[in-house]
Write a protein that holds these residues in place. Sequence first.
Motif, PDB file in Angstrom:
ATOM      1  N   ILE A   1      -5.427   7.929  -4.502  1.00  0.00           N
ATOM      2  CA  ILE A   1      -4.423   8.181  -3.454  1.00  0.00           C
ATOM      3  C   ILE A   1      -5.081   8.160  -2.077  1.00  0.00           C
ATOM      4  O   ILE A   1      -4.542   7.589  -1.112  1.00  0.00           O
ATOM      5  N   TYR A   2      -6.288   8.729  -1.905  1.00  0.00           N
ATOM      6  CA  TYR A   2      -6.977   8.779  -0.610  1.00  0.00           C
ATOM      7  C   TYR A   2      -7.331   7.380  -0.133  1.00  0.00           C
ATOM      8  O   TYR A   2      -7.127   7.025   1.026  1.00  0.00           O
ATOM      9  N   SER A   3      -7.868   6.520  -1.013  1.00  0.00           N
ATOM     10  CA  SER A   3      -8.238   5.146  -0.647  1.00  0.00           C
ATOM     11  C   SER A   3      -7.024   4.364  -0.177  1.00  0.00           C
ATOM     12  O   SER A   3      -7.072   3.627   0.820  1.00  0.00           O
ATOM     13  N   ASN A   4      -5.960   4.521  -0.859  1.00  0.00           N
ATOM     14  CA  ASN A   4      -4.710   3.822  -0.506  1.00  0.00           C
ATOM     15  C   ASN A   4      -4.214   4.251   0.866  1.00  0.00           C
ATOM     16  O   ASN A   4      -3.768   3.423   1.675  1.00  0.00           O
ATOM     17  N   THR A   5      -4.341   5.533   1.170  1.00  0.00           N
ATOM     18  CA  THR A   5      -3.834   6.072   2.437  1.00  0.00           C
ATOM     19  C   THR A   5      -4.633   5.540   3.609  1.00  0.00           C
ATOM     20  O   THR A   5      -4.087   5.226   4.685  1.00  0.00           O
TER      21      THR A   5
ATOM     22  N   LYS B   1      -6.311   2.582   3.939  1.00  0.00           N
ATOM     23  CA  LYS B   1      -5.936   1.178   4.228  1.00  0.00           C
ATOM     24  C   LYS B   1      -4.575   1.102   4.915  1.00  0.00           C
ATOM     25  O   LYS B   1      -4.357   0.315   5.840  1.00  0.00           O
ATOM     26  N   HIS B   2      -3.645   1.904   4.482  1.00  0.00           N
ATOM     27  CA  HIS B   2      -2.281   1.922   5.067  1.00  0.00           C
ATOM     28  C   HIS B   2      -2.340   2.303   6.532  1.00  0.00           C
ATOM     29  O   HIS B   2      -1.623   1.728   7.375  1.00  0.00           O
ATOM     30  N   LYS B   3      -3.255   3.265   6.919  1.00  0.00           N
ATOM     31  CA  LYS B   3      -3.348   3.717   8.305  1.00  0.00           C
ATOM     32  C   LYS B   3      -3.899   2.620   9.203  1.00  0.00           C
ATOM     33  O   LYS B   3      -3.474   2.454  10.352  1.00  0.00           O
ATOM     34  N   MET B   4      -4.858   1.823   8.685  1.00  0.00           N
ATOM     35  CA  MET B   4      -5.428   0.724   9.478  1.00  0.00           C
ATOM     36  C   MET B   4      -4.328  -0.309   9.815  1.00  0.00           C
ATOM     37  O   MET B   4      -4.232  -0.765  10.969  1.00  0.00           O
ATOM     38  N   HIS B   5      -3.558  -0.687   8.869  1.00  0.00           N
ATOM     39  CA  HIS B   5      -2.446  -1.640   9.132  1.00  0.00           C
ATOM     40  C   HIS B   5      -1.416  -1.047  10.090  1.00  0.00           C
ATOM     41  O   HIS B   5      -0.849  -1.770  10.915  1.00  0.00           O
ATOM     42  N   GLU B   6      -1.210   0.216  10.026  1.00  0.00           N
ATOM     43  CA  GLU B   6      -0.230   0.884  10.879  1.00  0.00           C
ATOM     44  C   GLU B   6      -0.646   0.802  12.347  1.00  0.00           C
ATOM     45  O   GLU B   6       0.190   0.693  13.241  1.00  0.00           O
ATOM     46  N   GLU B   7      -2.007   0.832  12.601  1.00  0.00           N
ATOM     47  CA  GLU B   7      -2.488   0.733  13.971  1.00  0.00           C
ATOM     48  C   GLU B   7      -2.454  -0.705  14.478  1.00  0.00           C
ATOM     49  O   GLU B   7      -2.273  -0.953  15.668  1.00  0.00           O
ATOM     50  N   ASN B   8      -2.596  -1.714  13.616  1.00  0.00           N
ATOM     51  CA  ASN B   8      -2.652  -3.124  14.001  1.00  0.00           C
ATOM     52  C   ASN B   8      -1.246  -3.726  14.282  1.00  0.00           C
ATOM     53  O   ASN B   8      -1.114  -4.621  15.111  1.00  0.00           O
ATOM     54  N   ILE B   9      -0.259  -3.250  13.636  1.00  0.00           N
ATOM     55  CA  ILE B   9       1.102  -3.807  13.750  1.00  0.00           C
ATOM     56  C   ILE B   9       1.652  -3.702  15.168  1.00  0.00           C
ATOM     57  O   ILE B   9       2.219  -4.679  15.711  1.00  0.00           O
ATOM     58  N   PRO B  10       1.533  -2.560  15.911  1.00  0.00           N
ATOM     59  CA  PRO B  10       2.071  -2.498  17.282  1.00  0.00           C
ATOM     60  C   PRO B  10       1.429  -3.510  18.223  1.00  0.00           C
ATOM     61  O   PRO B  10       2.088  -4.031  19.120  1.00  0.00           O
TER      62      PRO B  10
ATOM     63  N   MET C   1       2.444   1.755  -3.426  1.00  0.00           N
ATOM     64  CA  MET C   1       1.499   2.269  -4.410  1.00  0.00           C
ATOM     65  C   MET C   1       1.212   3.752  -4.167  1.00  0.00           C
ATOM     66  O   MET C   1       1.131   4.536  -5.122  1.00  0.00           O
ATOM     67  N   LYS C   2       1.098   4.140  -2.894  1.00  0.00           N
ATOM     68  CA  LYS C   2       0.862   5.540  -2.561  1.00  0.00           C
ATOM     69  C   LYS C   2       2.012   6.403  -3.080  1.00  0.00           C
ATOM     70  O   LYS C   2       1.802   7.462  -3.683  1.00  0.00           O
ATOM     71  N   LEU C   3       3.240   5.939  -2.855  1.00  0.00           N
ATOM     72  CA  LEU C   3       4.406   6.711  -3.296  1.00  0.00           C
ATOM     73  C   LEU C   3       4.450   6.832  -4.814  1.00  0.00           C
ATOM     74  O   LEU C   3       4.783   7.880  -5.366  1.00  0.00           O
ATOM     75  N   LYS C   4       4.106   5.734  -5.516  1.00  0.00           N
ATOM     76  CA  LYS C   4       4.137   5.770  -6.975  1.00  0.00           C
ATOM     77  C   LYS C   4       3.074   6.738  -7.521  1.00  0.00           C
ATOM     78  O   LYS C   4       3.317   7.473  -8.493  1.00  0.00           O
ATOM     79  N   LEU C   5       1.888   6.716  -6.918  1.00  0.00           N
ATOM     80  CA  LEU C   5       0.828   7.631  -7.370  1.00  0.00           C
ATOM     81  C   LEU C   5       1.236   9.076  -7.132  1.00  0.00           C
ATOM     82  O   LEU C   5       1.007   9.958  -7.984  1.00  0.00           O
ATOM     83  N   GLU C   6       1.830   9.340  -5.966  1.00  0.00           N
ATOM     84  CA  GLU C   6       2.307  10.706  -5.681  1.00  0.00           C
ATOM     85  C   GLU C   6       3.435  11.098  -6.631  1.00  0.00           C
ATOM     86  O   GLU C   6       3.503  12.251  -7.084  1.00  0.00           O
ATOM     87  N   ALA C   7       4.328  10.104  -6.947  1.00  0.00           N
ATOM     88  CA  ALA C   7       5.413  10.386  -7.889  1.00  0.00           C
ATOM     89  C   ALA C   7       4.872  10.707  -9.277  1.00  0.00           C
ATOM     90  O   ALA C   7       5.350  11.615  -9.969  1.00  0.00           O
ATOM     91  N   TRP C   8       3.825   9.982  -9.698  1.00  0.00           N
ATOM     92  CA  TRP C   8       3.255  10.232 -11.032  1.00  0.00           C
ATOM     93  C   TRP C   8       2.599  11.607 -11.076  1.00  0.00           C
ATOM     94  O   TRP C   8       2.694  12.302 -12.087  1.00  0.00           O
ATOM     95  N   MET C   9       2.046  12.010  -9.982  1.00  0.00           N
ATOM     96  CA  MET C   9       1.428  13.328  -9.932  1.00  0.00           C
ATOM     97  C   MET C   9       2.489  14.412 -10.170  1.00  0.00           C
ATOM     98  O   MET C   9       2.228  15.432 -10.810  1.00  0.00           O
ATOM     99  N   GLN C  10       3.730  14.181  -9.681  1.00  0.00           N
ATOM    100  CA  GLN C  10       4.796  15.172  -9.825  1.00  0.00           C
ATOM    101  C   GLN C  10       5.450  15.152 -11.214  1.00  0.00           C
ATOM    102  O   GLN C  10       5.796  16.185 -11.770  1.00  0.00           O
ATOM    103  N   ILE C  11       5.600  13.958 -11.821  1.00  0.00           N
ATOM    104  CA  ILE C  11       6.355  13.868 -13.082  1.00  0.00           C
ATOM    105  C   ILE C  11       5.450  13.921 -14.313  1.00  0.00           C
ATOM    106  O   ILE C  11       5.952  13.907 -15.443  1.00  0.00           O
ATOM    107  N   GLN C  12       4.139  14.013 -14.097  1.00  0.00           N
ATOM    108  CA  GLN C  12       3.240  14.040 -15.256  1.00  0.00           C
ATOM    109  C   GLN C  12       3.541  15.219 -16.177  1.00  0.00           C
ATOM    110  O   GLN C  12       3.597  15.051 -17.409  1.00  0.00           O
TER     111      GLN C  12
ATOM    112  N   LEU D   1       0.827  -1.212   0.000  1.00  0.00           N
ATOM    113  CA  LEU D   1       0.000   0.000   0.000  1.00  0.00           C
ATOM    114  C   LEU D   1       0.857   1.257   0.000  1.00  0.00           C
ATOM    115  O   LEU D   1       0.586   2.229  -0.712  1.00  0.00           O
ATOM    116  N   HIS D   2       1.915   1.246   0.821  1.00  0.00           N
ATOM    117  CA  HIS D   2       2.792   2.413   0.908  1.00  0.00           C
ATOM    118  C   HIS D   2       3.521   2.637  -0.423  1.00  0.00           C
ATOM    119  O   HIS D   2       3.654   3.772  -0.889  1.00  0.00           O
TER     120      HIS D   2
END
Length: 932
Positions: free
Chosen positions: A719-723, A725-734, A234-245, A231-232
């Motif tokens: 990008i919002y949907s991806n973010t 899901k990533h936050k939910m996993h971030e809370e479960n890992i600890p 994919m988020k980075l790639k989408l943000e990168a595409w937004m910058q290099i488009q 997820l992280h």
Amino acid sequence: MKIKDIHIYGFGKFTDLKMTNMHEFQVLFGENEAGKSTIMSFIHSILFGFPTKLQSELRYEPKEGTKYGGRMTVDIDEKGIVIIERVKGKASGDVNVMLEDGTRGGEELLRDLLHRVDKTLFQSIFSFNIHGIQNAHHIKGEDLGKFLFSAGALGTDQLVRAENSLQKEMDGRFKPNGKKPYLNEKLRELKHLRSELKKAEQQNEHYWKLKSEKERLEKELTDTQAEQALLHSMKLKLEAWMQIQPLKLEEMAILEELKEYEDIQFPIDGLSKLERIEELMKPLEGQISSLTDRLSVLAEELRSNIPDINLLGQEHEIIKAVESLLLYERLEHEEKELQERCAQLKDEELSVREKLHLTIEDKDLISINTSVFMKEKVKNAQEKYRRLDLKKIDLDERFNNEKQMLEEIEDKIKEYEKKLQSETEIKTLEENIRRKRVQERTQFTIFSILFSVLIAWGIFESTLPIILLGVIGLVFSIYLFNKKSANADHDIVKDRNQLGQLTQFKVQWTERNAQYERVLLDYETWENEMAKAEREMIELGKGLFLPREISLAYLSDAFELIEQLKKLYREKKMAIDRHQLITAKINEIVEAIEHQCNEFLGLTYSSIQEMAYTLRKRLKEEIEKNMAYEGRKKKFNELKEERQKNQLEWNHFKRKKEELFQQAFVTTEKSFRETGKLDERKRTLEEQLLHLQRQLKIAMLNEQEMESFREIADLDERIYSNTTKHKMHEENIPILQSDIAKVKYEIQLLEEGGTYADLLHLYKHKQSELDIGAREWAKFALAKDMLNHTIERFKNERLPKMLEKAEENLKYLTDGRYIKIFPKQEGSGFLIQRKDQQLFEANELSQATAEQVYVSLRLALAVTIYGKFSFPIIIDDSFVNFDQHRTKKVIQLLKQLNGRQVLFFTCHQHLLTYFSDEQIVEVGKEMGMPIK
């Protein structure tokens, strides 16, 4: 084996070195670095091969490219004379062996002749140096006995090193009370693990349950983290595409514009290259013009300053003629001295001729024999003639003496003959005397009887007067008879004495007459010898052109004068010949100088010195002029070469300029510059494109991902949907990590002493390591045990014979102070017995005595255990630490090694006094080289 000859082709510093007729005891003397070690290494190399390049020994290959190797001639008892030659070839060299019967062979035959003895064994037994004997100084006290035992068994300390090495390896692995050795540490570790293993058996079941829970939680955590990472990403790639488009869109526009410039061809940096070429061509044009002007000036100077080539061509002859002026002056001085010497010799010759008072032509004078043999002959003849003169005087004196003595005896004989009566008268007188004696005896007898009767009657009658009368009468008769007899005897004795003296004088006359005759015979002998001597003197005088009178009177003096005259003649002739030679040389010098003056000066000069000075001056001027001319000529050539170089560079740049036009497909500079501007726009676009592509390349998206992202319609919503899901996993890992930590803590509590399986595995591993270490220790223990068995076998079987000879050597070297050598009962080492029966360990001996023990053992080893190998014993300065007495004893011991050659290398001069000159060869001089 005895080494007879050595021929070194090339080995170290020696080239074509020969040593012949080597003695049974051969001393090779030389200072340090003279080459003794080189010769010793040569002997080893010929017998056993050159050292390989991988070995540490020096190869002594000659540096001047001469043939590497040499040959030795040896005398082997069972084979006779053998020639061994070894030269460079394979690693150890190519060897060629030739026997006395013509048999030839190589390395295999040589090994058979050497009884398969290798180099190591040979050097250990038969070759030892100062380092071997000095090892006794540096070895610890407890090891000195072992060292001497090793030297006696192997010739080196290898036995000691082997035993110490094995013991070191064993001690490094195990000691009964040790802590650091490997096996001691492993035993402690196994003991500790055995106790820990018993504890772990009780907690084994609960431990495995916790391990299973831990694995489940870790798997869940891993899966969650993996999904979070996707997820992280994919988020980075989408943000990168937004910058290099925007960059991607700009790239597409540039590619479209570049299609317009596809047909343009222009060299890279063409305009800059054109500018640089023109900048380089302009100064070259100026330099070429300047050099042309300078060359014109120098050409004119060269034409106006040409030197006299003919004079310079005669430079050597002129210098030779001028430099001969010093010789000319010396010759003039010598000429004057020779003139004076010739005059002096003429005066001396005239003086000698006046003394000789003879006229002898020069040709006759030269032909006269004045050799030392002739001189001795003249001297002997003169001496003989003088002795005969003296003998004549002696003969005259003897003749006169004998003649006088003979005349005196004749006078005595005549005198006695007058005094004596005749023989008949003497006989008649004797007859009368006899008759008279008979009558007197008869009368005496009658009177004696009468007076005796009268005495007897008086006695009978007892009448004293009658007795006295009878006695008186008897006494008177006796007196009267004796007196008459004495007178008669006196007359006869007197005549007979005179007759005896006459006889004696006659005998003396006979003897003197014989001596007189002998003197006359000596006169005849003298006359013959004198005549022969005179003939010899006259004959010698003829050979000297002397008349008879001078030959007899002054032969020896005349010979000396002729000898002196002949010497003066030779000196005068040599002086005249030298004078003529000098005169010719003076004329030659004068003619040479005059010839050069006439050819190059053309003037008349007052003296030869002035001519030489003027010639030298003129030659110097022309040489200086020629040097200036050559300098200008050199400068002219340099400038010409520089102009040519500049012209070549200008032409080179011109060709480069034309090549640029060809690359741009134009013919003029104007067209080239226009095309260059279009190429600059093309390159600008290409650079922009390259910059964009670099930015796109460093982006985390590849080309396929960029193409797929271009189709996304709503990029922000993705990008919002991806973010989210990533936050939910971030809370479960600890939470998962906390559960895993609790389980790990419980496992850690159980593993403080180690788990049962791990401890069991570790225990087996440590036990395996202990077994391996024990096998290693046993291997070295077995090797040491085998070494000890070998030592014991040597002590029982071979050592007694060797020790018997070693004891004999030691007793001789120590003048009987030490008499026995006993091997120790256990292990290696010796006990040394003094003559007072006291025993010493080897380390209790003085250093000098220990060295004597070492020498005794080494020599005994060579002649007993290895006695069947009759190799030479090679000794390299092994006794330099001995005092004078010990040195003398050890050299005498070496000289007693009958049937075995000894090669003794030394650099000590004082040791040479123990050897004859024939035994000594000096190394490092012109070798052939006995010191005689």
